[in-house]
Scaffold this motif. Structure first.
Motif, PDB file in Angstrom:
ATOM      1  N   PRO A 113      -0.927  49.953 -48.657  1.00  0.00           N
ATOM      2  CA  PRO A 113      -1.632  51.171 -48.258  1.00  0.00           C
ATOM      3  C   PRO A 113      -1.982  52.028 -49.472  1.00  0.00           C
ATOM      4  O   PRO A 113      -1.352  51.930 -50.517  1.00  0.00           O
ATOM      5  CB  PRO A 113      -0.629  51.879 -47.342  1.00  0.00           C
ATOM      6  CG  PRO A 113       0.697  51.416 -47.848  1.00  0.00           C
ATOM      7  CD  PRO A 113       0.502  49.994 -48.295  1.00  0.00           C
ATOM      8  N   PHE A 114      -2.963  52.883 -49.314  1.00  0.00           N
ATOM      9  CA  PHE A 114      -3.447  53.654 -50.443  1.00  0.00           C
ATOM     10  C   PHE A 114      -3.742  55.079 -49.995  1.00  0.00           C
ATOM     11  O   PHE A 114      -3.920  55.358 -48.809  1.00  0.00           O
ATOM     12  CB  PHE A 114      -4.726  53.027 -51.003  1.00  0.00           C
ATOM     13  CG  PHE A 114      -5.844  52.965 -50.002  1.00  0.00           C
ATOM     14  CD1 PHE A 114      -6.795  53.971 -49.925  1.00  0.00           C
ATOM     15  CD2 PHE A 114      -5.934  51.902 -49.124  1.00  0.00           C
ATOM     16  CE1 PHE A 114      -7.809  53.921 -48.986  1.00  0.00           C
ATOM     17  CE2 PHE A 114      -6.949  51.838 -48.181  1.00  0.00           C
ATOM     18  CZ  PHE A 114      -7.885  52.848 -48.109  1.00  0.00           C
ATOM     19  N   ALA A 115      -3.774  55.990 -50.965  1.00  0.00           N
ATOM     20  CA  ALA A 115      -4.157  57.380 -50.703  1.00  0.00           C
ATOM     21  C   ALA A 115      -5.661  57.509 -50.899  1.00  0.00           C
ATOM     22  O   ALA A 115      -6.200  57.050 -51.916  1.00  0.00           O
ATOM     23  CB  ALA A 115      -3.412  58.321 -51.640  1.00  0.00           C
ATOM     24  N   MET A 116      -6.342  58.115 -49.935  1.00  0.00           N
ATOM     25  CA  MET A 116      -7.796  58.214 -50.007  1.00  0.00           C
ATOM     26  C   MET A 116      -8.240  58.982 -51.250  1.00  0.00           C
ATOM     27  O   MET A 116      -9.241  58.612 -51.885  1.00  0.00           O
ATOM     28  CB  MET A 116      -8.348  58.875 -48.746  1.00  0.00           C
ATOM     29  CG  MET A 116      -9.854  58.813 -48.626  1.00  0.00           C
ATOM     30  SD  MET A 116     -10.527  57.132 -48.553  1.00  0.00           S
ATOM     31  CE  MET A 116      -9.865  56.581 -46.957  1.00  0.00           C
ATOM     32  N   ASN A 117      -7.522  60.027 -51.634  1.00  0.00           N
ATOM     33  CA  ASN A 117      -7.944  60.803 -52.807  1.00  0.00           C
ATOM     34  C   ASN A 117      -7.824  59.975 -54.086  1.00  0.00           C
ATOM     35  O   ASN A 117      -8.614  60.128 -55.024  1.00  0.00           O
ATOM     36  CB  ASN A 117      -7.168  62.116 -52.922  1.00  0.00           C
ATOM     37  CG  ASN A 117      -5.676  61.914 -53.047  1.00  0.00           C
ATOM     38  OD1 ASN A 117      -5.176  60.801 -52.851  1.00  0.00           O
ATOM     39  ND2 ASN A 117      -4.947  62.965 -53.361  1.00  0.00           N
TER      40      ASN A 117
END
Length: 237
Positions: A113-117
């Protein structure tokens, strides 16, 4: 003000999203458009190659686990004819997967998973590097049989043009502008990839190896692109 005019004024560029999970593709499209991107989404590798050829995206966001082609095949296919920045977005977290993707020509690798920012920052950095690679400069560096034309962003070896990706060029340009001087690894990571990449030392190893294969007569025994282990890199005249 028309909707079209507003889009032109706020756009960050065109991004091609290659993602076969419909929910994630929709979420990416919504968030990217909210940040001013023009977005095209496709669900498989062949569609990605077609869309890149016809749509001229500014950056590609690429999942590796596609239903028809592996994402690495898409990278290789794109690199056969374009230097468009490629940001891999994948659940594959093994180091060898990252190295393979970067070695084939991807510019960055973000794991799910990743952070959108964080993804937005990496997209902006990838596009900025590509734009910088096309900006005019005013110098030329000659290293052995290499000519690094900083004005036209071109490299020739023994009179033959050498094709570099934007990230390869940014790495080489930094070394060329500091010819004969050790450039610390942290400075390279910061200036080529950005401050968030200071712990991504494998990027340097991969890209140095790629440059040596393209620029050195004997990549296993380089004469010009020299590594000082743990310290940095030097372009020796």
């Amino acid at each position: 003000m028309s909707e079209h005019a507003a889009t032109e004024r706020t756009t960050s560029g065109k991004v091609l999203v290659v993602e076969d999970e419909p929910a994630l593709a929709r979420a990416l499209a919504i968030n990217l458009r909210a940040h001013g991107w023009e977005v095209v989404t496709v669900p498989d590798g062949r569609s990605a190659l077609d869309a890149a050829a016809t749509g001229s995206p500014d950056v590609v966001v690429l999942d590796l686990g596609l239903p028809d082609l592996d994402g690495t095949e898409v990278i290789a296919g794109l690199r056969g004819w374009t230097n468009v920045p490629i940001v891999v977005l994948s659940a594959r977290q093994h180091g060898e997967d990252k190295v393979e993707a970067l070695d084939l020509g991807a510019d960055d690798y973000v794991t799910k998973p990743f952070a959108m920012n964080e993804l937005m920052a990496r997209l902006r950095a990838a596009v900025r590097r590509a734009q910088d690679a096309g900006a005019p400069q005013v110098a030329e560096v000659v290293v052995g049989d290499l000519v690094v034309d900083l004005a036209r962003k071109r490299v020739a070896r023994a009179g033959e043009d050498v094709r570099l990706t934007p990230t390869e060029w940014a790495f080489l340009e930094l070394l060329a502008r500091n010819l004969g001087t050790l450039v610390p690894r942290d400075r390279i990571l910061r200036e080529v990839w950005g401050p968030a990449y200071l712990h991504e030392g494998h990027y340097l190893r991969v890209y140095a190896a790629q440059l040596r294969r393209k620029l050195e007569a004997d990549p296993a025994h380089p004469r010009h692109l020299i590594t000082s282990p743990g310290l940095g890199y030097t372009l020796e005249p």
